[in-house]
Design a protein around this motif. Structure first.
Motif, PDB file in Angstrom:
ATOM      1  N   SER A 233       0.814  -1.215   0.000  1.00 44.33           N
ATOM      2  CA  SER A 233       0.000   0.000   0.000  1.00 44.33           C
ATOM      3  C   SER A 233       0.844   1.260   0.000  1.00 44.33           C
ATOM      4  O   SER A 233       0.477   2.260  -0.624  1.00 44.33           O
ATOM      5  N   HIS A 234       1.964   1.232   0.725  1.00 41.70           N
ATOM      6  CA  HIS A 234       2.863   2.381   0.781  1.00 41.70           C
ATOM      7  C   HIS A 234       4.209   1.951   1.333  1.00 41.70           C
ATOM      8  O   HIS A 234       4.419   0.761   1.625  1.00 41.70           O
ATOM      9  N   LEU A 235       5.129   2.895   1.434  1.00 38.23           N
ATOM     10  CA  LEU A 235       6.529   2.548   1.666  1.00 38.23           C
ATOM     11  C   LEU A 235       7.036   2.940   3.042  1.00 38.23           C
ATOM     12  O   LEU A 235       8.246   3.076   3.238  1.00 38.23           O
ATOM     13  N   HIS A 236       6.163   3.097   4.031  1.00 36.14           N
ATOM     14  CA  HIS A 236       6.613   3.215   5.412  1.00 36.14           C
ATOM     15  C   HIS A 236       7.116   1.849   5.891  1.00 36.14           C
ATOM     16  O   HIS A 236       6.594   0.810   5.486  1.00 36.14           O
ATOM     17  N   PRO A 237       8.137   1.837   6.768  1.00 41.89           N
ATOM     18  CA  PRO A 237       8.786   0.575   7.127  1.00 41.89           C
ATOM     19  C   PRO A 237       7.848  -0.506   7.652  1.00 41.89           C
ATOM     20  O   PRO A 237       8.033  -1.695   7.350  1.00 41.89           O
ATOM     21  N   ASP A 238       6.850  -0.118   8.440  1.00 42.33           N
ATOM     22  CA  ASP A 238       5.987  -1.144   9.034  1.00 42.33           C
ATOM     23  C   ASP A 238       5.100  -1.841   8.013  1.00 42.33           C
ATOM     24  O   ASP A 238       4.409  -2.810   8.347  1.00 42.33           O
ATOM     25  N   HIS A 239       5.149  -1.385   6.763  1.00 44.16           N
ATOM     26  CA  HIS A 239       4.375  -2.037   5.707  1.00 44.16           C
ATOM     27  C   HIS A 239       5.253  -2.663   4.622  1.00 44.16           C
ATOM     28  O   HIS A 239       4.715  -3.364   3.758  1.00 44.16           O
ATOM     29  N   CYS A 240       6.570  -2.435   4.669  1.00 39.17           N
ATOM     30  CA  CYS A 240       7.364  -2.914   3.527  1.00 39.17           C
ATOM     31  C   CYS A 240       8.801  -3.314   3.830  1.00 39.17           C
ATOM     32  O   CYS A 240       9.470  -3.868   2.961  1.00 39.17           O
ATOM     33  N   ILE A 241       9.328  -3.058   5.025  1.00 38.06           N
ATOM     34  CA  ILE A 241      10.774  -3.130   5.206  1.00 38.06           C
ATOM     35  C   ILE A 241      11.339  -4.535   5.038  1.00 38.06           C
ATOM     36  O   ILE A 241      12.511  -4.703   4.678  1.00 38.06           O
ATOM     37  N   ASP A 242      10.541  -5.579   5.251  1.00 42.00           N
ATOM     38  CA  ASP A 242      11.063  -6.932   5.081  1.00 42.00           C
ATOM     39  C   ASP A 242      11.248  -7.319   3.619  1.00 42.00           C
ATOM     40  O   ASP A 242      11.768  -8.401   3.318  1.00 42.00           O
ATOM     41  N   VAL A 243      10.886  -6.449   2.690  1.00 40.83           N
ATOM     42  CA  VAL A 243      11.208  -6.685   1.287  1.00 40.83           C
ATOM     43  C   VAL A 243      12.719  -6.753   1.100  1.00 40.83           C
ATOM     44  O   VAL A 243      13.217  -7.503   0.251  1.00 40.83           O
ATOM     45  N   SER A 244      13.480  -6.005   1.908  1.00 43.23           N
ATOM     46  CA  SER A 244      14.945  -6.075   1.824  1.00 43.23           C
ATOM     47  C   SER A 244      15.448  -7.487   2.126  1.00 43.23           C
ATOM     48  O   SER A 244      16.330  -8.015   1.440  1.00 43.23           O
ATOM     49  N   SER A 245      14.896  -8.115   3.148  1.00 44.25           N
ATOM     50  CA  SER A 245      15.287  -9.483   3.473  1.00 44.25           C
ATOM     51  C   SER A 245      14.780 -10.474   2.439  1.00 44.25           C
ATOM     52  O   SER A 245      15.443 -11.479   2.136  1.00 44.25           O
ATOM     53  N   LEU A 246      13.611 -10.208   1.893  1.00 44.82           N
ATOM     54  CA  LEU A 246      13.094 -11.064   0.832  1.00 44.82           C
ATOM     55  C   LEU A 246      14.005 -11.019  -0.385  1.00 44.82           C
ATOM     56  O   LEU A 246      14.212 -12.041  -1.062  1.00 44.82           O
ATOM     57  N   TYR A 247      14.591  -9.859  -0.658  1.00 45.22           N
ATOM     58  CA  TYR A 247      15.571  -9.748  -1.745  1.00 45.22           C
ATOM     59  C   TYR A 247      16.760 -10.681  -1.511  1.00 45.22           C
ATOM     60  O   TYR A 247      17.180 -11.410  -2.417  1.00 45.22           O
ATOM     61  N   VAL A 248      17.283 -10.663  -0.303  1.00 41.68           N
ATOM     62  CA  VAL A 248      18.424 -11.528   0.018  1.00 41.68           C
ATOM     63  C   VAL A 248      18.059 -12.993  -0.192  1.00 41.68           C
ATOM     64  O   VAL A 248      18.825 -13.768  -0.788  1.00 41.68           O
ATOM     65  N   ALA A 249      16.874 -13.392   0.283  1.00 38.67           N
ATOM     66  CA  ALA A 249      16.450 -14.787   0.149  1.00 38.67           C
ATOM     67  C   ALA A 249      16.318 -15.190  -1.314  1.00 38.67           C
ATOM     68  O   ALA A 249      16.806 -16.260  -1.719  1.00 38.67           O
ATOM     69  N   ARG A 250      15.700 -14.348  -2.107  1.00 42.41           N
ATOM     70  CA  ARG A 250      15.462 -14.717  -3.510  1.00 42.41           C
ATOM     71  C   ARG A 250      16.719 -14.574  -4.365  1.00 42.41           C
ATOM     72  O   ARG A 250      16.852 -15.220  -5.403  1.00 42.41           O
ATOM     73  N   LYS A 251      17.672 -13.751  -3.916  1.00 41.91           N
ATOM     74  CA  LYS A 251      18.907 -13.533  -4.668  1.00 41.91           C
ATOM     75  C   LYS A 251      19.968 -14.591  -4.358  1.00 41.91           C
ATOM     76  O   LYS A 251      20.665 -15.071  -5.268  1.00 41.91           O
ATOM     77  N   TYR A 252      20.089 -14.969  -3.092  1.00 46.01           N
ATOM     78  CA  TYR A 252      21.251 -15.758  -2.680  1.00 46.01           C
ATOM     79  C   TYR A 252      20.922 -17.169  -2.206  1.00 46.01           C
ATOM     80  O   TYR A 252      21.831 -17.933  -1.889  1.00 46.01           O
ATOM     81  N   HIS A 253      19.665 -17.538  -2.143  1.00 47.49           N
ATOM     82  CA  HIS A 253      19.326 -18.911  -1.777  1.00 47.49           C
ATOM     83  C   HIS A 253      19.936 -19.878  -2.796  1.00 47.49           C
ATOM     84  O   HIS A 253      19.935 -19.595  -3.998  1.00 47.49           O
ATOM     85  N   PRO A 254      20.477 -21.018  -2.351  1.00 42.82           N
ATOM     86  CA  PRO A 254      21.104 -21.946  -3.296  1.00 42.82           C
ATOM     87  C   PRO A 254      20.121 -22.532  -4.308  1.00 42.82           C
ATOM     88  O   PRO A 254      20.537 -22.985  -5.382  1.00 42.82           O
ATOM     89  N   LEU A 255      18.825 -22.518  -3.979  1.00 41.79           N
ATOM     90  CA  LEU A 255      17.806 -22.977  -4.921  1.00 41.79           C
ATOM     91  C   LEU A 255      16.791 -21.850  -5.106  1.00 41.79           C
ATOM     92  O   LEU A 255      15.666 -21.902  -4.598  1.00 41.79           O
ATOM     93  N   PRO A 256      17.193 -20.802  -5.828  1.00 36.27           N
ATOM     94  CA  PRO A 256      16.326 -19.617  -5.935  1.00 36.27           C
ATOM     95  C   PRO A 256      15.112 -19.886  -6.809  1.00 36.27           C
ATOM     96  O   PRO A 256      15.111 -20.820  -7.630  1.00 36.27           O
ATOM     97  N   PRO A 257      14.073 -19.065  -6.663  1.00 34.32           N
ATOM     98  CA  PRO A 257      12.896 -19.213  -7.529  1.00 34.32           C
ATOM     99  C   PRO A 257      13.224 -18.784  -8.950  1.00 34.32           C
ATOM    100  O   PRO A 257      14.184 -18.040  -9.190  1.00 34.32           O
TER     101      PRO A 257
END
Length: 254
Positions: free
Chosen positions: A58-82
């Protein structure tokens, strides 16, 4: 349509409580709605890491979006990425927002792309996401913020995002089966306009729009949940309850 609450703590995560994060599911499709503090952890408790099919913010205040940064790490560096980037429907500055949130210096920010992990798509017009039709409209909050109406198979869910009362919310919530509404404080004349709603205002929105059921969310840890619910029930005579972390709510169920 099934709504699952990953987190519902308003403004900040509370003790043992994640900030805003929800799943909306139908026909085998998983739409994540919001991804605030602690939501990635909660998502992995509920579903496999790469099982979401799209993300809406809905918007970009941390309490609504900040874990996207961690999701980036998971999808970028996981040994079996999507395979392929995740569609992310978000306000216009989402890409630069997440680059800045992730990278600690200008050298890294200038070299960061994200396009191999996320496919950013802007909001503001109706869009088909899997089996869902998602209507969005700008609502009353200090930054670019959207409310949503998510429809599938003849049932509908409206979500306020963070917003004060406004005509856009009345339109999005008109006749919905479920209204998922923020209520960040109790009602008082000195509340800052164009920021959040009180329990009373959430109830009034549900009543005014003809929503069939009201679910209250985004109550901060310093606000009395019971007082907010009491206000909402006084203004809305339909089914009304506070959502809880881990709760599951059928949309369209009587």
């Amino acid at each position: 349509m099934l709504l699952t609450v990953l987190g519902c703590s308003g403004s900040i995560p509370g003790p043992g409580a994640a900030a805003s994060g929800y799943l909306v599911e139908a026909d085998g499709f998983t739409l994540a709605l919001e991804f605030g503090n602690g939501v990635l952890s909660r998502f992995q408790e509920e579903r496999s890491l790469f099982s979401m099919d799209a993300l809406v913010l809905s918007h970009l205040h941390p309490d609504h979006c900040i874990d996207v940064s961690s999701l980036y790490v998971a999808r970028k560096y996981h040994p079996l990425p999507p395979s392929g980037p995740l569609p992310v429907y978000a306000p216009a500055e989402a890409h630069s927002r997440f680059v800045a949130a992730y990278a600690p210096n200008e050298a890294e920010r200038s070299s960061l792309d994200f396009s191999d992990v996320f496919s950013f798509r802007e909001l503001g017009s109706p869009v088909r996401i899997g089996p869902f039709t998602v209507d969005s409209a700008v609502v009353a909050h200090p930054c670019e913020t959207y409310g949503f109406r998510i429809s599938c198979g003849g049932v509908s869910l409206a979500y306020t995002g963070d917003s004060g009362p406004c005509a856009a919310l009345d339109s999005l919530a008109s006749g919905v089966d479920v209204l998922l509404s923020e209520a960040s404080w109790t009602h008082a004349p000195d509340r800052q306009p164009g920021l959040h709603m009180s329990g009373r205002e959430a109830g009034e929105l549900a009543s005014r729009s003809g929503a069939r059921r009201l679910l209250i969310t985004h109550v901060p840890p310093w606000t009395s949940r019971d007082d907010v619910l009491e206000e909402a029930k006084a203004a809305f005579d339909g089914p009304c309850e506070l959502v809880v972390q881990g709760g599951r709510y059928e949309v369209g169920e009587n």
